[in-house]
Design an enzyme around this catalytic site. Structure first.
Site, mmCIF file in Angstrom:
data_model
loop_
_atom_site.group_PDB
_atom_site.id
_atom_site.type_symbol
_atom_site.label_atom_id
_atom_site.label_comp_id
_atom_site.label_asym_id
_atom_site.label_seq_id
_atom_site.Cartn_x
_atom_site.Cartn_y
_atom_site.Cartn_z
ATOM 1 N N ASP A 2 0.847 -1.190 0.000
ATOM 2 C CA ASP A 2 0.000 0.000 0.000
ATOM 3 C C ASP A 2 0.890 1.250 0.000
ATOM 4 O OD1 ASP A 2 -1.619 2.137 0.682
ATOM 5 O OD2 ASP A 2 -2.845 0.968 2.075
ATOM 6 N N ASP B 136 1.994 7.803 -9.493
ATOM 7 C CA ASP B 136 1.366 7.358 -10.745
ATOM 8 C C ASP B 136 0.133 6.538 -10.376
ATOM 9 O OD1 ASP B 136 0.656 6.507 -13.214
ATOM 10 O OD2 ASP B 136 2.352 5.160 -13.497
ATOM 11 N N THR C 172 -4.226 5.743 -10.064
ATOM 12 C CA THR C 172 -5.476 5.792 -10.823
ATOM 13 C C THR C 172 -6.220 7.056 -10.380
ATOM 14 O OG1 THR C 172 -6.517 4.401 -9.146
ATOM 15 C CG2 THR C 172 -5.606 3.279 -11.039
ATOM 16 N N PRO D 69 -9.095 2.236 -4.971
ATOM 17 C CA PRO D 69 -7.903 2.104 -4.136
ATOM 18 C C PRO D 69 -7.048 3.369 -4.044
ATOM 19 C CG PRO D 69 -7.733 0.723 -6.139
ATOM 20 C CD PRO D 69 -9.129 1.241 -6.066
#
Ligand code: AG3
Length: 274
Positions: free
Chosen positions: A137, A155, A157, A162
């Site tokens: 994580d 980088d 999403t 998440p």
């Protein structure tokens, strides 16, 4: 039968690509992962219905995330990429000879695995001895790092699923702590057409933590609106004041010395967001 993939970029607008074949369509522990072959852009990685990267245009995003901060820092040695399991940013980071260590912290091991299989020209450099890959994580990794990195690239999403916590102010505070005293970070911050509030919010949050905050753009055809933004937070080095002599020759398809500067020239409706 013709197959088409559409990313619904907003509730009423999308981008559509003709699909040659579907390699993977799987629910991972963290997200829905699709790897498809499109006719126009080659293999395409899609997470939760959103285009992450394609073989044809990946170079724009990956070069621009990596080279702009790396050429701003005088001697990037220890670099961290949060997310980016396809390996594209790492490939670009390794083009800088000063880099001794590049750590990738990706939460979803399957992104790495399928990228190695279906996007080998993007993911190939994950095997380089300077690279350490951690399936972990990113938020936690940042929270437990101190005074460690010269440059950090986020980088991620989009701020749903998440990656949601990677757009919070607390995360940028953690990044500041994880960076050395002259460290720089960059995050992808979406587009000014459909998510203007996000750009404004992130810029304000970063500005409250970092003495130097800058926004730059790149043209990415498969991302929403094509006009993509990146936000830099820097403790000492200003990307607008880099001396040209710092730029060394590097093999790129989008980044040039002129782009390094020009990327910070913003359309009026974008600078009005800041
Ligand atoms: N990370 C940013 C992708 C954002 C695209 N958004 C969308 N399609 N709605 C890309 C990962 C590439 N290494």
């Amino acid at each position: 039968m013709e197959m088409w993939f559409t990313e619904k970029q907003t509730k009423s607008f999308g981008i559509t690509a003709k699909v040659k074949q579907t390699y993977v369509s799987e629910q991972t522990e963290f997200q829905k992962l699709d790897m498809i072959e499109t006719e126009e852009f080659g293999n395409m990685l899609v997470l939760d219905g959103m285009v992450m990267t394609t073989q044809k245009d990946e170079f724009v995003y990956h070069e621009m995330v990596a080279h702009v901060p790396l050429f701003t820092h005088p001697k990037p040695t220890n670099v961290l990429v949060v997310g980016g399991g396809d390996g594209g940013v790492i490939r670009e980071v390794l083009k800088h000879p000063s880099v001794e260590k590049a750590t990738l912290v990706e939460i979803d091991g399957l992104v790495i695995e399928y990228s190695k299989q279906y996007l080998p020209e993007i993911a190939g450099d994950l095997e380089d001895p300077r690279v350490e890959v951690k399936v972990d994580d990113g938020f936690m990794h940042i929270a437990t790092s101190e005074n460690q990195y010269d440059v950090i690239m986020v980088d991620s999403t989009e701020p749903v699923g998440p990656a949601a916590k990677l757009f919070e102010k607390g995360f940028y505070e953690g990044i500041s702590k994880a960076l050395k005293e002259d460290g720089i970070f960059v995050a992808q911050t979406d587009n000014p057409w459909f998510t203007p509030e996000l750009i404004t919010k992130v810029f304000k949050d970063v500005q409250e933590i970092f003495p130097i905050t800058r926004l730059y753009t790149a043209n990415i055809p498969t991302y929403p609106s094509g006009l993509w933004t990146f936000t830099i937070g820097s403790k000492q080095h200003d990307p607008l004041e880099v001396q040209e002599e710092r730029f060394h020759d590097i093999n790129t398809k989008y980044w040039t010395k002129d782009i390094q500067k020009a990327a910070f020239a913003l359309p009026k409706f974008v600078s009005d967001l800041l």
